[in-house]
Design a protein around this motif. Structure first.
Motif, PDB file in Angstrom:
ATOM      1  N   VAL A   1      -4.744   9.455  -0.729  1.00  0.00           N
ATOM      2  CA  VAL A   1      -3.374   9.653  -1.210  1.00  0.00           C
ATOM      3  C   VAL A   1      -2.360   9.194  -0.167  1.00  0.00           C
ATOM      4  CG1 VAL A   1      -1.675  11.448  -1.740  1.00  0.00           C
ATOM      5  CG2 VAL A   1      -3.900  11.467  -2.873  1.00  0.00           C
ATOM      6  N   ASN A   2      -2.626   9.461   1.111  1.00  0.00           N
ATOM      7  CA  ASN A   2      -1.691   9.057   2.161  1.00  0.00           C
ATOM      8  C   ASN A   2      -1.556   7.535   2.260  1.00  0.00           C
ATOM      9  OD1 ASN A   2      -0.941  11.626   2.950  1.00  0.00           O
ATOM     10  ND2 ASN A   2      -2.605  11.824   4.426  1.00  0.00           N
ATOM     11  N   GLU A   3      -2.604   6.814   1.840  1.00  0.00           N
ATOM     12  CA  GLU A   3      -2.514   5.352   1.850  1.00  0.00           C
ATOM     13  C   GLU A   3      -1.555   4.858   0.767  1.00  0.00           C
ATOM     14  OE1 GLU A   3      -6.365   3.150   2.883  1.00  0.00           O
ATOM     15  OE2 GLU A   3      -7.103   5.110   2.245  1.00  0.00           O
ATOM     16  N   TYR A   4      -1.529   5.546  -0.363  1.00  0.00           N
ATOM     17  CA  TYR A   4      -0.564   5.191  -1.415  1.00  0.00           C
ATOM     18  C   TYR A   4       0.862   5.455  -0.939  1.00  0.00           C
ATOM     19  CZ  TYR A   4      -4.356   4.597  -4.744  1.00  0.00           C
ATOM     20  OH  TYR A   4      -5.489   4.148  -5.377  1.00  0.00           O
ATOM     21  N   LYS A   5       1.011   6.521  -0.167  1.00  0.00           N
ATOM     22  CA  LYS A   5       2.321   6.809   0.418  1.00  0.00           C
ATOM     23  C   LYS A   5       2.748   5.672   1.333  1.00  0.00           C
ATOM     24  CE  LYS A   5       4.682  10.219   3.363  1.00  0.00           C
ATOM     25  NZ  LYS A   5       4.506  11.464   4.163  1.00  0.00           N
ATOM     26  N   GLU A   6       1.814   5.202   2.178  1.00  0.00           N
ATOM     27  CA  GLU A   6       2.124   4.106   3.097  1.00  0.00           C
ATOM     28  C   GLU A   6       2.453   2.816   2.347  1.00  0.00           C
ATOM     29  OE1 GLU A   6       2.417   4.253   6.433  1.00  0.00           O
ATOM     30  OE2 GLU A   6       2.176   6.407   6.196  1.00  0.00           O
ATOM     31  N   MET A   7       1.881   2.641   1.159  1.00  0.00           N
ATOM     32  CA  MET A   7       2.145   1.439   0.368  1.00  0.00           C
ATOM     33  C   MET A   7       3.485   1.501  -0.352  1.00  0.00           C
ATOM     34  SD  MET A   7      -1.446   0.149  -1.297  1.00  0.00           S
ATOM     35  CE  MET A   7      -2.001   1.723  -1.934  1.00  0.00           C
ATOM     36  N   GLY A   8       4.163   2.650  -0.261  1.00  0.00           N
ATOM     37  CA  GLY A   8       5.499   2.742  -0.838  1.00  0.00           C
ATOM     38  C   GLY A   8       5.554   3.311  -2.239  1.00  0.00           C
ATOM     39  N   PHE A   9       4.482   3.972  -2.677  1.00  0.00           N
ATOM     40  CA  PHE A   9       4.523   4.615  -3.992  1.00  0.00           C
ATOM     41  C   PHE A   9       5.277   5.934  -3.894  1.00  0.00           C
ATOM     42  CE2 PHE A   9       0.997   1.723  -4.626  1.00  0.00           C
ATOM     43  CZ  PHE A   9       1.193   1.292  -5.929  1.00  0.00           C
ATOM     44  N   LEU A  10       5.926   6.315  -4.987  1.00  0.00           N
ATOM     45  CA  LEU A  10       6.601   7.609  -5.056  1.00  0.00           C
ATOM     46  C   LEU A  10       5.593   8.685  -5.414  1.00  0.00           C
ATOM     47  CD1 LEU A  10       9.634   6.499  -7.271  1.00  0.00           C
ATOM     48  CD2 LEU A  10       9.738   7.009  -4.833  1.00  0.00           C
ATOM     49  N   PRO A  11       5.753   9.903  -4.890  1.00  0.00           N
ATOM     50  CA  PRO A  11       4.845  10.977  -5.305  1.00  0.00           C
ATOM     51  C   PRO A  11       4.902  11.205  -6.812  1.00  0.00           C
ATOM     52  CG  PRO A  11       6.703  11.839  -4.023  1.00  0.00           C
ATOM     53  CD  PRO A  11       6.723  10.364  -3.891  1.00  0.00           C
ATOM     54  N   ASN A  12       6.107  11.102  -7.381  1.00  0.00           N
ATOM     55  CA  ASN A  12       6.237  11.233  -8.833  1.00  0.00           C
ATOM     56  C   ASN A  12       5.512  10.116  -9.566  1.00  0.00           C
ATOM     57  OD1 ASN A  12       7.647  13.616  -9.038  1.00  0.00           O
ATOM     58  ND2 ASN A  12       9.665  12.659  -9.034  1.00  0.00           N
ATOM     59  N   GLY A  13       5.472   8.932  -8.945  1.00  0.00           N
ATOM     60  CA  GLY A  13       4.773   7.807  -9.553  1.00  0.00           C
ATOM     61  C   GLY A  13       3.273   8.053  -9.606  1.00  0.00           C
ATOM     62  N   ILE A  14       2.719   8.559  -8.501  1.00  0.00           N
ATOM     63  CA  ILE A  14       1.279   8.880  -8.472  1.00  0.00           C
ATOM     64  C   ILE A  14       0.969   9.974  -9.483  1.00  0.00           C
ATOM     65  CG2 ILE A  14      -0.618   9.749  -7.056  1.00  0.00           C
ATOM     66  CD1 ILE A  14       0.228   6.979  -6.242  1.00  0.00           C
ATOM     67  N   ASN A  15       1.759  11.043  -9.487  1.00  0.00           N
ATOM     68  CA  ASN A  15       1.518  12.149 -10.418  1.00  0.00           C
ATOM     69  C   ASN A  15       1.612  11.696 -11.869  1.00  0.00           C
ATOM     70  OD1 ASN A  15       1.026  14.218  -8.571  1.00  0.00           O
ATOM     71  ND2 ASN A  15       3.190  14.677  -8.311  1.00  0.00           N
ATOM     72  N   ALA A  16       2.654  10.920 -12.179  1.00  0.00           N
ATOM     73  CA  ALA A  16       2.838  10.459 -13.559  1.00  0.00           C
ATOM     74  C   ALA A  16       1.664   9.591 -14.002  1.00  0.00           C
ATOM     75  CB  ALA A  16       4.151   9.681 -13.688  1.00  0.00           C
ATOM     76  N   TYR A  17       1.167   8.748 -13.091  1.00  0.00           N
ATOM     77  CA  TYR A  17       0.032   7.904 -13.461  1.00  0.00           C
ATOM     78  C   TYR A  17      -1.231   8.751 -13.664  1.00  0.00           C
ATOM     79  CZ  TYR A  17      -3.659   4.491 -13.455  1.00  0.00           C
ATOM     80  OH  TYR A  17      -4.764   3.761 -13.814  1.00  0.00           O
ATOM     81  N   LEU A  18      -1.462   9.719 -12.764  1.00  0.00           N
ATOM     82  CA  LEU A  18      -2.653  10.557 -12.884  1.00  0.00           C
ATOM     83  C   LEU A  18      -2.644  11.367 -14.173  1.00  0.00           C
ATOM     84  CD1 LEU A  18      -3.104  11.802  -9.204  1.00  0.00           C
ATOM     85  CD2 LEU A  18      -4.391  10.033 -10.407  1.00  0.00           C
ATOM     86  N   MET A  19      -1.457  11.762 -14.629  1.00  0.00           N
ATOM     87  CA  MET A  19      -1.377  12.479 -15.913  1.00  0.00           C
ATOM     88  C   MET A  19      -1.882  11.606 -17.053  1.00  0.00           C
ATOM     89  SD  MET A  19       2.360  14.271 -15.680  1.00  0.00           S
ATOM     90  CE  MET A  19       2.949  14.889 -14.113  1.00  0.00           C
ATOM     91  N   ASN A  20      -1.700  10.295 -16.912  1.00  0.00           N
ATOM     92  CA  ASN A  20      -2.137   9.365 -17.953  1.00  0.00           C
ATOM     93  C   ASN A  20      -3.641   9.119 -17.936  1.00  0.00           C
ATOM     94  OD1 ASN A  20       0.289   7.737 -19.431  1.00  0.00           O
ATOM     95  ND2 ASN A  20       0.934   8.523 -17.441  1.00  0.00           N
TER      96      ASN A  20
END
Length: 458
Positions: free
Chosen positions: A243-262
């Motif tokens: 998850v921290n790597e996605y943060k480093e890549m510039g993803f929003l926490p809301n973006g990760i959560n919204a995608y995981l809900m899908n």
């Protein structure tokens, strides 16, 4: 019943994307029912558990805004309690001491497999031998079926002839995962165990520990795992990063959560739900039974949609906090440029990379490579620069007229100078249209930047 859920990772590595989704679903279910969402670190494997992994899990959850409602529980703190329960099972006759050595155990296991029988130790019906080390095994039923009414999988069952007398305490006196999980879940008051369906086989076995202790069995919900786009088990090549790597890549926490809900939850076609919205409607009845497929391009698309929902002020702040020496005009420039920058941005990093020429007047960083220009190009650039010396930009329309007048005067077309102007003004050849670049920088900055590049070439 007050709902209590838990996320229980083993601290042997980073918080991966599958674990993050499990935490998210536990969080949403608890919030939907005004309950509690807890975190338990299952660190009984001392050889593989690390402080680094524990910190990575906690920081990942905090970034995703999935912070537990109470203090983190560590499984290793409960070893005495696990042994205490094992002793209760032994005294009640629901567990027994097994003194088989490794060779004896392997021989019996092979015979059981050959005959289609569950593993049963001969010590199940023998007196204890106090002179040797032992493991403690549960005494499983020989007949019948184990049935679990799973909230995702539906009614699932297995013949008890497939269930071994599994180990509860190892020969060194330490509890196995199977025992520790049940005891901890019971003591924490967990009402709903929401986890990956790779744990479904464990549920059939854990069921009998609850039964042996006359404890209430929690509601089980086993979620199908996430696979790669090719249908194979999710791995780093599919995007299964920490998850921290996605943060480093510039993803929003809301973006990760919204995608995981899908990934598994059919949330009424809205693929950009935020936590507060999802927590009002989340339910386990709409979790699919088939594995989800991780699609990195869809993740970026959802993140892009959520980027566009942020205010210009918030986006400007996100970008500027990464700039070491922002110019005095950087905030105003970014405010004006943000609609253009967002057109192609999928992550915060995209915004940062595409806007550096606006944020700083440190020309050495902006213009890391000198444009390749001939003498004619230099003469045209000088002429263009001179046309802005005493000019004031009042509107984009007037700016367009000014530029077209200059092109006509020089008797050239935009394609003959456009690329050179982009490089001399942005350093990277920004995708923003040329007139907007002029408008965003302003006359004096246009003059300075072209001067700088001409001087470098000379």
């Amino acid at each position: 019943m007050s709902v209590i859920t838990r996320f229980a990772p083993s601290p042997t590595g980073y918080l991966h994307i599958g674990g993050a989704r499990t935490a998210l679903f536990n969080f949403l279910f608890a919030k939907r029912h005004n309950g509690k969402y807890l975190l338990r670190i299952e660190d009984t494997d001392q050889e593989r558990s690390t402080e680094t992994a524990i910190n990575a899990i906690k920081s990942g959850l905090n970034w995703l805004m999935l912070t537990p409602d109470e203090k983190t529980i560590f499984q290793s703190d409960n070893l005495h309690r696990h042994k205490q329960v094992a002793e209760i099972l032994l005294k009640s006759g629901r567990a027994y001491k097994c003194y088989l050595n490794e060779d004896e155990q392997n021989k019996i296991r092979q015979e059981c497999i050959k005959n289609g029988l569950p593993f049963r130790s001969p010590w199940r019906d023998k007196e204890n031998n106090k002179n040797n080390s032992f493991v403690l095994r549960i005494r499983m039923p020989n007949e019948g079926k184990t049935i679990i009414d799973d909230m995702v999988q539906g009614k699932v069952q297995v013949s008890n002839k497939q269930l071994d007398d599994f180990v509860l305490l190892r020969s060194n006196g330490l509890p196995t995962y199977m025992l520790a999980v049940v005891v901890d879940d019971y003591d924490m008051g967990i009402t709903h165990v929401i986890r990956g369906d790779d744990h479904l086989n464990n549920a059939f076995r854990q069921y009998w520990i609850y039964q042996a202790l006359n404890w209430k069995i929690p509601n089980f919900a086993h979620i199908p795992l996430i696979h790669g786009e090719d249908g194979a088990k999710l791995s780093k090549r599919h995007g299964a990063l920490g998850v921290n790597e996605y943060k480093e890549m510039g993803f929003l926490p809301n973006g990760i959560n919204a995608y995981l809900m899908n990934l598994g939850w059919k949330n009424f076609e809205n693929n950009t739900l935020e936590l507060n919205q999802a927590s009002k409607i989340f339910d386990l009845n709409h979790i699919g039974k088939s594995p989800s497929r991780f699609d990195f391009s869809k993740l970026k698309n959802i993140n892009s949609q959520l980027l566009k929902k942020l205010s210009v002020n918030d986006l400007t702040t996100l970008v500027l906090k990464t700039v070491q020496n922002p110019s005095q005009n950087s905030k105003d420039r970014l405010h004006k440029a943000m609609p253009y920058l967002l057109e192609r941005a999928e992550t915060i990093n995209d915004l940062i990379q595409s806007s550096m020429w606006l944020c700083t007047d440190d020309y050495k960083n902006i213009f890391k490579e000198t444009p390749s220009l001939n003498e004619t190009d230099l003469i045209r650039l000088s002429s263009f620069k001179d046309s802005f010396q005493n000019y004031k930009i009042s509107s984009k329309n007037e700016l367009e007229n000014h530029f077209n007048t200059w092109l006509a005067k020089e008797n050239i077309k935009i394609k003959e100078i456009g690329r050179h102007l982009r490089l001399c003004l942005t350093g990277t050849g920004s995708s923003i249209d040329l007139l907007s670049i002029f408008y965003l920088l302003g006359c004096s900055e246009i003059v300075k930047r072209i001067d700088y590049n001409i001087n470098c070439l000379n």
